[in-house]
Enzyme design. Structure first.
Site, PDB file in Angstrom:
ATOM      1  N   HIS A 187       0.821  -1.220   0.000  1.00  8.81           N
ATOM      2  CA  HIS A 187       0.000   0.000   0.000  1.00  8.81           C
ATOM      3  C   HIS A 187       0.853   1.267   0.000  1.00  8.81           C
ATOM      4  O   HIS A 187       0.322   2.373  -0.147  1.00  8.81           O
ATOM      5  CB  HIS A 187      -0.915   0.052   1.225  1.00  8.81           C
ATOM      6  CG  HIS A 187      -1.972  -1.014   1.255  1.00  8.81           C
ATOM      7  ND1 HIS A 187      -2.828  -1.241   0.209  1.00  8.81           N
ATOM      8  CD2 HIS A 187      -2.293  -1.933   2.210  1.00  8.81           C
ATOM      9  CE1 HIS A 187      -3.639  -2.249   0.508  1.00  8.81           C
ATOM     10  NE2 HIS A 187      -3.330  -2.687   1.712  1.00  8.81           N
ATOM     11  N   HIS A 230      -6.474  -7.095  -0.402  1.00  7.08           N
ATOM     12  CA  HIS A 230      -6.589  -5.652  -0.596  1.00  7.08           C
ATOM     13  C   HIS A 230      -5.840  -5.244  -1.866  1.00  7.08           C
ATOM     14  O   HIS A 230      -4.891  -5.910  -2.272  1.00  7.08           O
ATOM     15  CB  HIS A 230      -6.027  -4.915   0.630  1.00  7.08           C
ATOM     16  CG  HIS A 230      -6.684  -5.349   1.909  1.00  7.08           C
ATOM     17  ND1 HIS A 230      -6.068  -6.174   2.821  1.00  7.08           N
ATOM     18  CD2 HIS A 230      -7.932  -5.120   2.384  1.00  7.08           C
ATOM     19  CE1 HIS A 230      -6.897  -6.417   3.831  1.00  7.08           C
ATOM     20  NE2 HIS A 230      -8.044  -5.789   3.583  1.00  7.08           N
TER      21      HIS A 230
HETATM   22 ZN    ZN Z   1      -4.162  -7.118   2.781  1.00  5.14          ZN
END
Ligand code: ZN
Length: 369
Positions: A143, A182
């Protein structure tokens, strides 16, 4: 026997994320948890390593640590002002560096070591020391943006390792497959305008971070067509994820012809993960690993590196991780997954799968695959 590297370091388990929990906003009507730690705590990672040890698999792996990524390595990807701010907070007791990015004292050095494990794993595979490798990196990286941490990630481990390998070992085209539940927004952002790195993210539609990960985001400029997003519906199980691998990931790899394949290996698409709503089990991870392994053998002399990302079930990450390591190394242990039957019986029925397959087919057509 093939040579499988496993890169880890106890110090990576010492990165502290505090007691704040992610799944519920504590306060107001929410009673604070009784001693529960942050979702991104060392337990899942440590238990994964422990199961490799007690199952006997570790004795067949090349277990190694690594040097931390250097400042030069970090600066190939990150902005100097961001690194200065991160180091300052780390040196002064820790705190919150970005959106869902709490850190403790010394986290800067630990994150550099986490990135260093990914660098060393790639280096070992490129120089032939290992046939394939796994880096148990913590904190995770997918991320993280060049100038901002988010989602438990402080340094972009995989891009740092790719850019180091490009600078020092001259690796050409690299494909990154991110199967964390994610979206791999950081990796996408860093390579969005680059044609030499193919980024593919399979993830739960609309999970985290919000506003990223749509199938229409396919890269721009030199990177046009080199970014692929496969948002899957919450509740997707083994069949849908494997269909996405077969229908999009493998053909995209064959078209791109990478010199190295990297998997951003998260386990939070498992059926009992607190931060995802998917239904994968350990055999799903074994199958997905087999597929990328076969692709790596066909396309790039087997050069495959896995870098650990998310996965928050203390009970289940170890079994999913063991399945990946068994497949990577070609060695099967005596360990049986105690939750496999329980999760298999909860797989979605065909009506769900048909809808999900149709969406995947539509994404594939848009990508001309
Ligand atoms: Zn994750």
């Amino acid at each position: 026997m093939n040579k499988t590297g496993f890169f880890y370091d106890e110090r990576c388990f010492w990165h502290s994320t505090g007691l704040h929990v992610v799944t519920l906003p504590v306060g107001g009507w929410v009673q604070p948890p009784s001693g529960a730690a942050h979702a991104e705590n060392p337990e899942t990672k440590r238990r994964f390593k422990n199961l490799l040890d007690v199952s006997g698999l570790s004795s067949h792996l090349r277990n190694m640590s690594a040097a931390p990524a250097s400042e030069t390595d970090l600066l190939r990807v990150h902005e100097p002002h961001y690194l200065t701010r991160f180091k300052y907070l780390s040196d002064h007791g820790g705190g919150l560096l970005g959106d869902e990015a709490p850190l403790g004292p010394g986290s800067y050095e630990i994150a550099s070591l986490s990135a260093g494990l990914a660098c060393a794993a790639i280096e070992a595979v490129l120089n032939g020391e290992c046939d394939q490798a796994y880096a148990l990196s913590r904190p995770p990286g997918h991320h993280c943006l060049p100038d901002a941490s988010m989602g438990f990630c402080f340094l972009a481990n995989i891009p740092i390792a790719i850019e180091r390998a490009k600078a020092l070992q001259g690796v050409g085209k690299v494909a990154v497959i991110d199967w964390d539940v994610h979206h791999g927004n950081g990796t996408q952002h860093i390579y969005y305008q680059r044609g030499d790195v193919l980024t593919i993210s399979l993830h739960q539609d609309g999970c985290f971070p919000a506003g990223y990960g749509g199938e229409m985001d396919t890269g721009c400029g030199e990177g046009a067509g080199a970014n692929i997003n496969i948002p899957l519906m919450a509740g997707a199980g083994n069949e849908a994820w494997l269909y996405a691998m077969d229908r999009i990931v493998l053909p995209a790899l064959a078209r791109f012809k990478p010199d190295l394949i990297i998997v951003a290996c998260g386990y939070d698409a498992s059926a009992i993960d607190p931060l995802g709503r998917m239904l994968l089990h350990s055999e799903s991870y074994r199958s997905m690993t087999r597929k990328v392994q076969q692709a790596a053998r066909a396309l790039c002399s087997g050069r495959l590196v896995m870098v650990h990302e998310g996965g928050y079930s203390e009970a289940y990450v170890p079994f999913c991780g063991l399945a990946v390591m068994e497949q990577l190394s070609g060695i099967k242990t005596d360990v049986a997954d105690p939750l496999l039957a329980f999760i298999e019986q909860q797989q979605p029925r065909d009506t769900f799968n048909r809808v999900q397959y149709a969406l995947i087919d539509e994404y594939a057509r848009n990508l001309q695959l």
